[in-house]
Write a protein that holds these residues in place. Structure first.
Motif, PDB file in Angstrom:
ATOM      1  N   ASN A 100     -39.016 137.584 -25.314  1.00 18.28           N
ATOM      2  CA  ASN A 100     -39.269 136.545 -24.312  1.00 18.28           C
ATOM      3  C   ASN A 100     -39.881 135.288 -24.930  1.00 18.28           C
ATOM      4  O   ASN A 100     -40.970 134.882 -24.557  1.00 18.28           O
ATOM      5  CB  ASN A 100     -40.185 137.090 -23.215  1.00 18.28           C
ATOM      6  CG  ASN A 100     -41.433 137.724 -23.784  1.00 18.28           C
ATOM      7  OD1 ASN A 100     -41.687 137.609 -24.980  1.00 18.28           O
ATOM      8  ND2 ASN A 100     -42.219 138.370 -22.962  1.00 18.28           N
ATOM      9  N   PHE A 102     -40.679 131.406 -25.505  1.00 20.37           N
ATOM     10  CA  PHE A 102     -40.747 130.269 -24.587  1.00 20.37           C
ATOM     11  C   PHE A 102     -39.491 129.416 -24.795  1.00 20.37           C
ATOM     12  O   PHE A 102     -38.961 129.348 -25.905  1.00 20.37           O
ATOM     13  CB  PHE A 102     -41.978 129.411 -24.890  1.00 20.37           C
ATOM     14  CG  PHE A 102     -43.279 130.131 -24.706  1.00 20.37           C
ATOM     15  CD1 PHE A 102     -43.579 130.794 -23.529  1.00 20.37           C
ATOM     16  CD2 PHE A 102     -44.239 130.131 -25.721  1.00 20.37           C
ATOM     17  CE1 PHE A 102     -44.794 131.442 -23.358  1.00 20.37           C
ATOM     18  CE2 PHE A 102     -45.452 130.785 -25.556  1.00 20.37           C
ATOM     19  CZ  PHE A 102     -45.732 131.438 -24.380  1.00 20.37           C
ATOM     20  N   LYS A 104     -38.670 126.783 -25.869  1.00 21.50           N
ATOM     21  CA  LYS A 104     -39.089 125.648 -26.705  1.00 21.50           C
ATOM     22  C   LYS A 104     -38.536 125.891 -28.105  1.00 21.50           C
ATOM     23  O   LYS A 104     -37.830 126.868 -28.324  1.00 21.50           O
ATOM     24  CB  LYS A 104     -40.621 125.592 -26.780  1.00 21.50           C
ATOM     25  CG  LYS A 104     -41.295 125.382 -25.445  1.00 21.50           C
ATOM     26  CD  LYS A 104     -42.792 125.300 -25.630  1.00 21.50           C
ATOM     27  CE  LYS A 104     -43.435 124.970 -24.290  1.00 21.50           C
ATOM     28  NZ  LYS A 104     -44.844 124.711 -24.387  1.00 21.50           N
ATOM     29  N   PHE A 112     -47.878 127.729 -30.441  1.00 22.09           N
ATOM     30  CA  PHE A 112     -48.552 127.694 -29.138  1.00 22.09           C
ATOM     31  C   PHE A 112     -49.936 128.334 -29.182  1.00 22.09           C
ATOM     32  O   PHE A 112     -50.923 127.741 -28.744  1.00 22.09           O
ATOM     33  CB  PHE A 112     -47.690 128.381 -28.071  1.00 22.09           C
ATOM     34  CG  PHE A 112     -48.349 128.440 -26.720  1.00 22.09           C
ATOM     35  CD1 PHE A 112     -48.466 127.302 -25.944  1.00 22.09           C
ATOM     36  CD2 PHE A 112     -48.881 129.631 -26.242  1.00 22.09           C
ATOM     37  CE1 PHE A 112     -49.091 127.347 -24.705  1.00 22.09           C
ATOM     38  CE2 PHE A 112     -49.510 129.687 -25.000  1.00 22.09           C
ATOM     39  CZ  PHE A 112     -49.613 128.536 -24.233  1.00 22.09           C
TER      40      PHE A 112
ATOM     41  N   PHE B 163     -43.353 134.169 -18.600  1.00 21.14           N
ATOM     42  CA  PHE B 163     -43.924 133.143 -19.469  1.00 21.14           C
ATOM     43  C   PHE B 163     -45.432 133.033 -19.253  1.00 21.14           C
ATOM     44  O   PHE B 163     -46.189 132.798 -20.192  1.00 21.14           O
ATOM     45  CB  PHE B 163     -43.255 131.795 -19.219  1.00 21.14           C
ATOM     46  CG  PHE B 163     -41.801 131.781 -19.607  1.00 21.14           C
ATOM     47  CD1 PHE B 163     -41.407 132.175 -20.879  1.00 21.14           C
ATOM     48  CD2 PHE B 163     -40.835 131.409 -18.700  1.00 21.14           C
ATOM     49  CE1 PHE B 163     -40.072 132.180 -21.246  1.00 21.14           C
ATOM     50  CE2 PHE B 163     -39.495 131.407 -19.054  1.00 21.14           C
ATOM     51  CZ  PHE B 163     -39.107 131.794 -20.326  1.00 21.14           C
ATOM     52  N   HIS B 180     -49.463 124.024 -20.110  1.00 15.07           N
ATOM     53  CA  HIS B 180     -48.532 123.976 -21.242  1.00 15.07           C
ATOM     54  C   HIS B 180     -47.254 124.766 -21.032  1.00 15.07           C
ATOM     55  O   HIS B 180     -46.279 124.551 -21.741  1.00 15.07           O
ATOM     56  CB  HIS B 180     -49.220 124.470 -22.517  1.00 15.07           C
ATOM     57  CG  HIS B 180     -50.378 123.618 -22.935  1.00 15.07           C
ATOM     58  ND1 HIS B 180     -50.225 122.353 -23.441  1.00 15.07           N
ATOM     59  CD2 HIS B 180     -51.710 123.844 -22.894  1.00 15.07           C
ATOM     60  CE1 HIS B 180     -51.420 121.827 -23.715  1.00 15.07           C
ATOM     61  NE2 HIS B 180     -52.333 122.713 -23.383  1.00 15.07           N
ATOM     62  N   GLN B 181     -47.261 125.727 -20.130  1.00  9.43           N
ATOM     63  CA  GLN B 181     -46.037 126.512 -19.924  1.00  9.43           C
ATOM     64  C   GLN B 181     -45.411 126.244 -18.564  1.00  9.43           C
ATOM     65  O   GLN B 181     -44.218 125.991 -18.456  1.00  9.43           O
ATOM     66  CB  GLN B 181     -46.321 128.017 -20.061  1.00  9.43           C
ATOM     67  CG  GLN B 181     -46.770 128.439 -21.443  1.00  9.43           C
ATOM     68  CD  GLN B 181     -45.729 128.174 -22.516  1.00  9.43           C
ATOM     69  OE1 GLN B 181     -44.553 128.041 -22.231  1.00  9.43           O
ATOM     70  NE2 GLN B 181     -46.160 128.093 -23.753  1.00  9.43           N
ATOM     71  N   GLN B 185     -42.102 123.288 -17.472  1.00 14.19           N
ATOM     72  CA  GLN B 185     -40.851 123.875 -17.011  1.00 14.19           C
ATOM     73  C   GLN B 185     -40.558 123.524 -15.558  1.00 14.19           C
ATOM     74  O   GLN B 185     -39.403 123.517 -15.134  1.00 14.19           O
ATOM     75  CB  GLN B 185     -40.884 125.401 -17.183  1.00 14.19           C
ATOM     76  CG  GLN B 185     -40.926 125.805 -18.642  1.00 14.19           C
ATOM     77  CD  GLN B 185     -40.749 127.293 -18.822  1.00 14.19           C
ATOM     78  OE1 GLN B 185     -39.820 127.882 -18.297  1.00 14.19           O
ATOM     79  NE2 GLN B 185     -41.646 127.901 -19.566  1.00 14.19           N
TER      80      GLN B 185
END
Lengths: 257, 281
Positions: A100, A102, A104, A112, B163, B180-181, B185
Motif C-alpha cells: 500500500n 502512497f 506519490k 514521508f 493511507f 500530508h496524506q 488526495q
C-alpha cells in the motif's frame, strides 16, 4: 548466544483484548525475542492479527475496544495511561498485507516518515536515509534511477519492498508484518523472506502468516493461535518437528484449520 | 407484447426523457447568446454605463462581481474546509456533531433572500460594516458554506482508510496524516466544490441586494468598506428599473453573467475529470 540468553524485546503477560463484548484474545503469555523472527500462525479469525495490531496499538482507532493485562516493550507497559501512542509507533513499525504505497513518488514514500518525525532538515541527509532504507529493503538497485517515478508503477513485489523501506526509514526497533507476502507471487515471496532474514540482524520481527512453510522456513520462534488463545509457543524447529499439543500437530500437518 | 419488445420501448422512452433534460439548458444558452452576442465589444467590458445606463458598458459591475467572488472565497473556504475536516476526521456522534450537521442542512435550505436580510441585520447594521464589499462577501460566504462543506467532506471520506492507517503506523500524528496524506488526495474534490459554490454565489442577486450592491456607481471601490456594482443586481436593475432600456444591453449583460458562471462550472468539471484520470488507488 544460546536461546536462554537472548533478551526479550517484548513480554506479554496475561494479555486479553475485547471488541465490545467479544473477547478476541484470551490471557496471552509469550516473549518476543530481540532481533529474532517470531511467526504467529493459526486459522483465520484466531486473533493473530488482532494481537499483532495490539503491539503497536493500531486497534485503538476501533470504537469499543478494551485491553487487559500487559504488553511490555523493554519492560514498559505500552497500555499504560501515560504512553504516547505516536511515539510508540515510531518504535514499532508495521508492514501490511496488501502492498500500500502512497500515491506519490518512490522517494516521497520513503521520505514521508523521516519528514513527519523531523529526523533531519537537510536535503542530503534525507536523501541518504532514503537510499539506506531502499538498500535495506533490497530495492535500491532496481529504483535508483527513477526515484521520482510514481510508486504505483512498481510491481507488487517491488511495492511491498518499498513499504518495508518506508517502515525502516523511521528506524523502528520492532517491525510487525501482517501476512506481508500473501498478495505476492512465489518469487516475490522468497524475496521478502530473504529480506526478513537480513532485517532480523537489526530489527525484532513479528510476522503473521497463513503459510505454514513460510513460518517454518523464515522464523526462529512460532506461536500457534486458536480461537483467541495461544495454544503453543516454541522454537520454530521444535514446534514443527515435535509439537507438544495435539491441536498444534493437527493444524500444522493440515488436518485441522 | 413480448417482454423483449417492452424492454426495447422502455429503453427508448427513458432515453428520450433523459434527452429532454438537455433541451431547456441548450435553449436558454442559445437564446441569450443569439440576443446578446451583438452587444459584446471591447467597450462593453471596459466602460462604465452611461446615459442613464442605456449606453456604455458593464465594467464596474463585472469587476464588482469578480471582487465579491474572491471575497466570498476568503470568507467561506477556511470555515468550510475546517468544518469538513472536523466532520470527516474528528467528529464523534455527539451533540456538537449533530448540531453542525443540522446547521449545514438548514443553511442549504434557506432561501437566498433570507440570507440577504440576515446580512443586512448582522453585517451591515449590527456589526457596522455598512453596505460594503465585506458585508456582501460574508453574506455570500455563509450561503456558499453548505455546498463547499458537503463536497469537501465527501472528497475527504473518499480517500482510502489504508493511507491513514499506514501514515499513523509510521509515527505520524493525526494532524500530520490529515495534512500530508488526506488533504492532498482530497484537494481536487475540494477545489471542485469550492468552484461550484463560488459559481452559484457569483450569480446570486438577493444576498447582495441589501448588503453591497450599488444601483449605479461608475467609480471602482477603493476599500472593502465601499459599495460596488455587481453583475446580477445590475442585470436586475436594467431589466426592471430603467424605463426604455435597450434590450440588447440587457441580453449582453445576461450573456456575460452566464458565461462567467458557466465557465466556473466548466473549470470545476475539468478539474474533477482530470483528477479521476490521475487517481491511482
Amino acid at each position: 548466544m544460546t536461546e536462554q540468553t537472548i533478551p526479550n524485546k517484548i513480554d506479554v503477560h496475561d494479555f486479553s483484548f475485547f471488541y465490545g463484548d467479544f473477547q478476541a484474545l484470551k490471557r496471552l503469555n509469550l516473549p518476543i525475542k530481540e532481533k529474532q523472527i517470531t511467526a504467529l500462525i493459526g486459522p483465520s479469525g484466531c486473533g493473530k492479527s488482532t494481537f499483532l495490531r495490539a503491539i503497536n496499538r493500531m486497534n485503538d482507532t476501533i470504537p469499543g475496544i478494551r485491553a487487559e493485562g500487559q504488553i511490555l516493550l523493554d519492560g514498559e507497559d505500552i497500555y499504560a495511561p501515560d504512553v504516547d501512542v505516536v511515539e510508540l509507533r515510531e518504535r514499532i513499525g508495521m508492514v501490511f498485507q496488501k502492498p500500500n504505497p502512497f500515491p506519490k513518488s518512490i522517494f516521497e514514500n520513503v521520505a514521508f516518515g523521516p519528514r513527519v518525525l523531523k529526523m533531519t532538515n537537510r536535503r542530503d541527509e534525507l536523501h541518504q536515509m532514503v537510499r539506506e532504507s531502499l538498500e535495506g529493503a533490497a530495492l535500491w538497485d532496481e529504483v535508483k534511477h527513477r526515484l521520482k517515478d510514481s510508486a504505483m508503477n512498481l510491481n507488487p513485489g517491488q511495492q511491498q519492498r518499498l513499504c518495508i523501506a518506508r517502515t525502516i526509514a523511521v528506524q523502528p526497533e520492532v517491525i510487525l508484518m501482517d501476512e506481508p507476502a500473501s498478495a505476492l507471487d512465489p518469487v516475490a515471496t522468497l524475496h521478502v523472506e530473504d529480506l526478513m532474514r537480513t532485517l532480523a540482524e537489526n530489527y525484532t520481527i513479528v510476522i503473521v502468516t497463513h503459510n505454514m512453510q513460510q513460518a517454518a522456513r523464515a522464523s526462529d520462534w512460532t506461536g500457534f493461535f486458536w480461537l483467541g488463545e495461544l495454544v503453543e509457543f516454541n522454537k520454530t524447529s521444535a514446534l514443527f518437528s515435535s509439537p507438544e499439543r495435539e491441536l498444534t500437530e493437527s493444524y500444522i500437518t493440515g488436518r485441522r484449520g | 407484447m413480448k417482454r423483449q419488445q417492452t424492454d426495447k420501448i422502455a429503453r427508448i422512452a427513458i432515453t428520450i426523457v433523459a434527452a429532454l433534460v438537455v433541451i431547456p439548458i441548450i435553449l436558454v444558452i442559445l437564446f441569450i447568446i443569439i440576443n446578446g452576442i451583438g452587444t459584446l465589444s471591447w467597450e462593453f467590458f471596459t466602460q462604465p454605463p452611461g446615459n442613464g445606463m442605456k449606453e456604455g458598458g458593464i465594467m464596474p459591475a463585472l469587476l464588482g462581481t469578480i471582487i465579491l467572488t474572491f471575497g466570498t472565497a476568503i470568507a467561506a473556504i477556511p470555515l468550510a474546509i475546517g468544518a469538513a475536516i472536523y466532520l470527516a476526521e474528528y467528529a464523534k456522534e455527539n451533540r456538537l456533531t449533530r448540531w453542525v450537521r443540522i446547521a449545514i442542512v438548514n443553511l442549504a435550505g434557506i432561501p437566498s433572500i433570507v440570507y440577504g436580510l440576515f446580512g443586512l441585520g448582522m453585517f451591515v447594521l449590527f456589526m457596522g460594516f455598512g453596505t460594503s464589499i465585506i458585508a456582501g462577501s460574508l453574506t455570500l460566504g455563509i450561503m456558499t458554506l453548505p455546498v463547499v462543506i458537503s463536497a469537501s467532506e465527501e472528497a475527504i471520506l473518499a480517500v482510502p482508510q489504508e493511507f491513514r492507517v499506514v501514515s499513523l503506523s509510521l509515527g505520524a500524528t493525526k494532524w500530520q496524516t490529515i495534512r500530508h496524506q488526506v488533504l492532498p488526495q482530497a484537494l481536487p474534490g475540494i477545489i471542485t466544490g469550492i468552484i461550484l459554490g463560488l459559481g452559484r454565489a457569483a450569480g446570486e442577486t438577493a444576498p447582495i441586494l441589501f448588503t453591497v450592491a450599488a444601483f449605479y456607481l461608475p467609480e471602482l471601490p477603493r476599500s472593502a468598506f465601499d459599495q460596488t456594482m455587481a453583475l446580477p443586481y445590475h442585470l436586475y436593475v436594467i431589466s426592471t428599473q430603467v424605463p426604455g432600456m435597450p434590450m440588447d444591453v440587457q441580453y449582453g449583460s445576461a450573456l456575460v453573467l452566464l458565461l462567467l458562471v458557466l465557465s466556473m462550472t466548466l473549470i470545476a468539471t475539468v478539474v474533477r475529470t482530470g483528477m479521476r484520470r490521475k487517481r491511482e488507488w
